[in-house]
Design an enzyme around this catalytic site. Sequence first.
Site, short mmCIF file in Angstrom:
data_model
loop_
_atom_site.label_atom_id
_atom_site.label_comp_id
_atom_site.label_asym_id
_atom_site.label_seq_id
_atom_site.Cartn_x
_atom_site.Cartn_y
_atom_site.Cartn_z
N LYS A 39 -5.21 5.19 9.30
CA LYS A 39 -5.93 5.68 8.10
C LYS A 39 -6.90 6.76 8.59
O LYS A 39 -7.60 6.54 9.57
CB LYS A 39 -6.70 4.51 7.48
CG LYS A 39 -7.32 4.80 6.12
CD LYS A 39 -7.92 3.50 5.55
CE LYS A 39 -8.24 3.59 4.07
NZ LYS A 39 -9.40 4.40 3.77
N SER A 69 -12.76 -3.50 0.01
CA SER A 69 -13.05 -3.02 1.37
C SER A 69 -14.51 -2.63 1.46
O SER A 69 -15.03 -1.93 0.58
CB SER A 69 -12.21 -1.77 1.68
OG SER A 69 -10.92 -2.13 2.04
N ARG A 77 0.87 -1.19 0.00
CA ARG A 77 0.00 0.00 0.00
C ARG A 77 0.90 1.23 0.00
O ARG A 77 1.61 1.47 0.97
CB ARG A 77 -0.89 -0.04 1.24
CG ARG A 77 -1.91 1.09 1.34
CD ARG A 77 -2.89 0.77 2.46
NE ARG A 77 -3.90 1.80 2.63
CZ ARG A 77 -3.78 2.82 3.48
NH1 ARG A 77 -2.70 2.95 4.22
NH2 ARG A 77 -4.75 3.71 3.57
N1 TZP Z 1 -8.04 0.29 5.93
C1 TZP Z 1 -8.96 0.36 6.88
S1 TZP Z 1 -8.32 0.67 8.40
C2 TZP Z 1 -6.75 0.68 7.77
C3 TZP Z 1 -6.78 0.46 6.40
C4 TZP Z 1 -5.63 0.41 5.50
C5 TZP Z 1 -5.55 0.89 8.59
C6 TZP Z 1 -5.34 -0.17 9.59
O1 TZP Z 1 -4.15 0.06 10.28
P1 TZP Z 1 -3.87 -0.50 11.73
O2 TZP Z 1 -2.57 0.14 12.11
O3 TZP Z 1 -3.74 -1.98 11.62
O4 TZP Z 1 -5.00 -0.05 12.61
#
Ligand code: TZP
Length: 218
Positions: free
Chosen positions: A138, A109, A38
């Site tokens: 995010k 998603s 990503r």
């Molecule tokens: N998509 C939804 S939440 C997220 C993504 C890429 C981030 C999740 O990161 P983390 O650090 O595991 O909470």
Amino acid sequence: MVDFSLYLVTDRTLSLGRSTIDIVRAAVAGGVTCVQLREKKCATRFFIEEARLIKELLTKINPAVPLIINDRLDVALAVGADGVHLGQTDMAAVDARRLIGSSCIMGISVESVADAIRAENEGADYIGISPVFATTTKDDTVEPLGLQGIQAIRAAVSLPLVAIGGITADNTAEVIRAGADGIAVVSAIVGSPSPEDAARALKTQIIASRQHNRASTA
Ligand code: TZP
Ligand code: MG
């Protein structure tokens, strides 16, 4: 059959200065079963070079671990990645499927039961439930769906479900028990002093909670 149980999503900004390739190598040694590259802010050429290196690495160290590219079908196609992962405002699943073909993995998603049903109808191979818990990784997420969100989506679709958002070794068991097939994490692995140990600790939780699920349905 892809194993989505421990799904690493990379993030260069959280890696404590370590390269993405080193994080991936350590995480796979610790038991990661799927890797999503990503990249939100980098030149296309850099993205492709990095994706190619990671694909080569995975082929060498564990060819059963697929490489999924976030958002960018062009990058996935350029390097022969195993799949793409798309959000609700990325290219529509039906358009993406036409471009990538039937053998490429497509993850979508979802932020609601309705999104999940649509993703299944539109040919997704797996669903990312986003976000399950609050996360600072995010910044444009909807309100966390919680364990109830996992249960509701589990009841509505039969695709593999990967939960993401705020998942750590402390809450992995409840996520799996709520019906997720796997967990996707960024900071719990990428931000750990030892991505290998962090992956191993998450894997231990996944295996234990699956055994619990099996025992309680037997
Ligand atoms: N998509 C939804 S939440 C997220 C993504 C890429 C981030 C999740 O990161 P983390 O650090 O595991 O909470
Ligand atoms: Mg996206």
